[in-house]
Design a protein around this motif. Structure first.
Motif, short mmCIF file in Angstrom:
data_model
loop_
_atom_site.label_atom_id
_atom_site.label_comp_id
_atom_site.label_asym_id
_atom_site.label_seq_id
_atom_site.Cartn_x
_atom_site.Cartn_y
_atom_site.Cartn_z
N SER A 128 0.84 -1.21 0.00
CA SER A 128 0.00 0.00 0.00
C SER A 128 0.87 1.26 0.00
CB SER A 128 -0.92 -0.03 1.23
OG SER A 128 -1.65 1.15 1.32
N LYS A 131 2.51 1.73 -3.43
CA LYS A 131 1.51 2.19 -4.40
C LYS A 131 1.19 3.67 -4.18
CE LYS A 131 -1.62 -0.66 -6.04
NZ LYS A 131 -2.74 -1.59 -6.18
N ASN A 157 -4.29 -15.60 -6.48
CA ASN A 157 -5.52 -14.84 -6.77
C ASN A 157 -5.81 -13.80 -5.70
OD1 ASN A 157 -6.10 -15.98 -9.28
ND2 ASN A 157 -7.06 -17.76 -8.34
N TRP A 159 -3.59 -12.17 -3.88
CA TRP A 159 -2.68 -11.05 -4.09
C TRP A 159 -3.01 -10.28 -5.36
CZ3 TRP A 159 -0.17 -8.35 -0.84
CH2 TRP A 159 0.28 -8.92 0.34
N LYS A 160 -3.43 -10.98 -6.39
CA LYS A 160 -3.82 -10.31 -7.64
C LYS A 160 -4.96 -9.33 -7.36
CE LYS A 160 -5.67 -11.24 -12.20
NZ LYS A 160 -6.34 -12.20 -13.05
N ASP A 161 -5.95 -9.76 -6.56
CA ASP A 161 -7.09 -8.89 -6.21
C ASP A 161 -6.64 -7.73 -5.33
OD1 ASP A 161 -8.72 -10.61 -7.64
OD2 ASP A 161 -9.53 -11.61 -5.88
N ILE A 162 -5.81 -8.03 -4.32
CA ILE A 162 -5.34 -6.98 -3.39
C ILE A 162 -4.57 -5.90 -4.14
CG2 ILE A 162 -3.68 -6.52 -1.53
CD1 ILE A 162 -4.52 -9.34 -0.40
N LEU A 163 -3.67 -6.33 -5.03
CA LEU A 163 -2.80 -5.39 -5.75
C LEU A 163 -3.48 -4.79 -6.98
CD1 LEU A 163 0.54 -7.39 -5.50
CD2 LEU A 163 -0.12 -5.39 -4.17
N GLN A 164 -4.64 -5.32 -7.33
CA GLN A 164 -5.39 -4.84 -8.50
C GLN A 164 -4.50 -4.83 -9.74
OE1 GLN A 164 -6.75 -1.07 -6.94
NE2 GLN A 164 -8.47 -2.00 -5.90
N GLN A 165 -3.84 -5.96 -9.96
CA GLN A 165 -2.97 -6.12 -11.12
C GLN A 165 -3.60 -7.10 -12.10
OE1 GLN A 165 0.97 -7.16 -9.66
NE2 GLN A 165 1.43 -5.04 -9.18
N ASP A 166 -3.24 -6.94 -13.37
CA ASP A 166 -3.77 -7.83 -14.41
C ASP A 166 -3.26 -9.26 -14.27
OD1 ASP A 166 -5.01 -5.61 -15.47
OD2 ASP A 166 -3.44 -5.20 -16.92
#
Length: 193
Positions: A128, A131, A157, A159-166
């Motif tokens: 956070s 970012k 998945n 971490w992908k959601d938390i970091l809002q990465q593709d």
């Protein structure tokens, strides 16, 4: 590509910080997440970065030059290590903050995350913080040879959601070499930005 990694500089105090012209990718993560093992794996040799069974071995900023690419991997002290004084932890935090803020050559931070653990509070705080500063985060799930594929995918998945990465975080294992070539590609691409 045949790459070499060499330790160039070790910094313990803010006054020792200096500006390097080369791009930098920092390596950050909890104590005992496997940063030193990752560096040794990428270097293709044991003993470049000190490994210990006791967490919190890295207490300095360690600058490793990557050739022929011409960038630095900068190993930051591990965080979340309880067996040192609050004063020492505060000193590390100030050193890391001084290194990160205003560093125009810092292209990204590879945040090493233990693939066996659900997202931890300190990891969430670090990602956070980075970012908020507009610094790209490269999430790397270490020790990925340990959990079952299903469990690993679940953490990826999350971490992908938390970091809002593709893309989901890269799975890496210094023991098996899983993800090593892909990690090199990612690090070199960020260093070239």
């Amino acid at each position: 590509m045949n790459r070499t990694i060499e330790l160039i500089k070790t910094i313990y105090e803010i006054k020792q910080l200096e500006d390097f012209e080369e791009p930098q990718i920092a390596l950050a993560g909890r104590s005992n997440v496997g940063k030193s093992s990752l560096i040794n794996c990428l270097a293709g040799r044991k003993g470049l970065a000190k490994i210990s069974s006791k967490p919190g071995k890295t207490r300095s900023l360690n600058y490793y030059r990557v050739e022929p690419d011409g960038f630095f991997l900068v190993d930051l002290p591990g965080y979340g290590y309880a067996k040192c004084s609050k004063a020492e932890r505060a000193k590390w935090a100030k050193l890391i903050e001084a290194y990160i803020q205003g560093n125009t050559q810092l292209k990204a931070v590879a945040v090493l995350l233990d693939s066996r653990l659900t997202p931890q509070k300190l990891d969430l705080e670090l990602t956070s913080y980075l970012k908020s500063l507009g610094i790209p985060v490269i999430p790397v799930l270490t020790k990925s040879d340990k959990p079952k594929q299903r469990d690993r995918a679940k953490i990826q998945n999350q971490w992908k959601d938390i970091l809002q990465q593709d893309k989901a975080p890269l799975c890496f294992s210094s023991k098996t070499g899983m993800g090593e070539a892909k990690l090199w590609d990612i690090l070199a691409a960020h260093a070239a930005l």
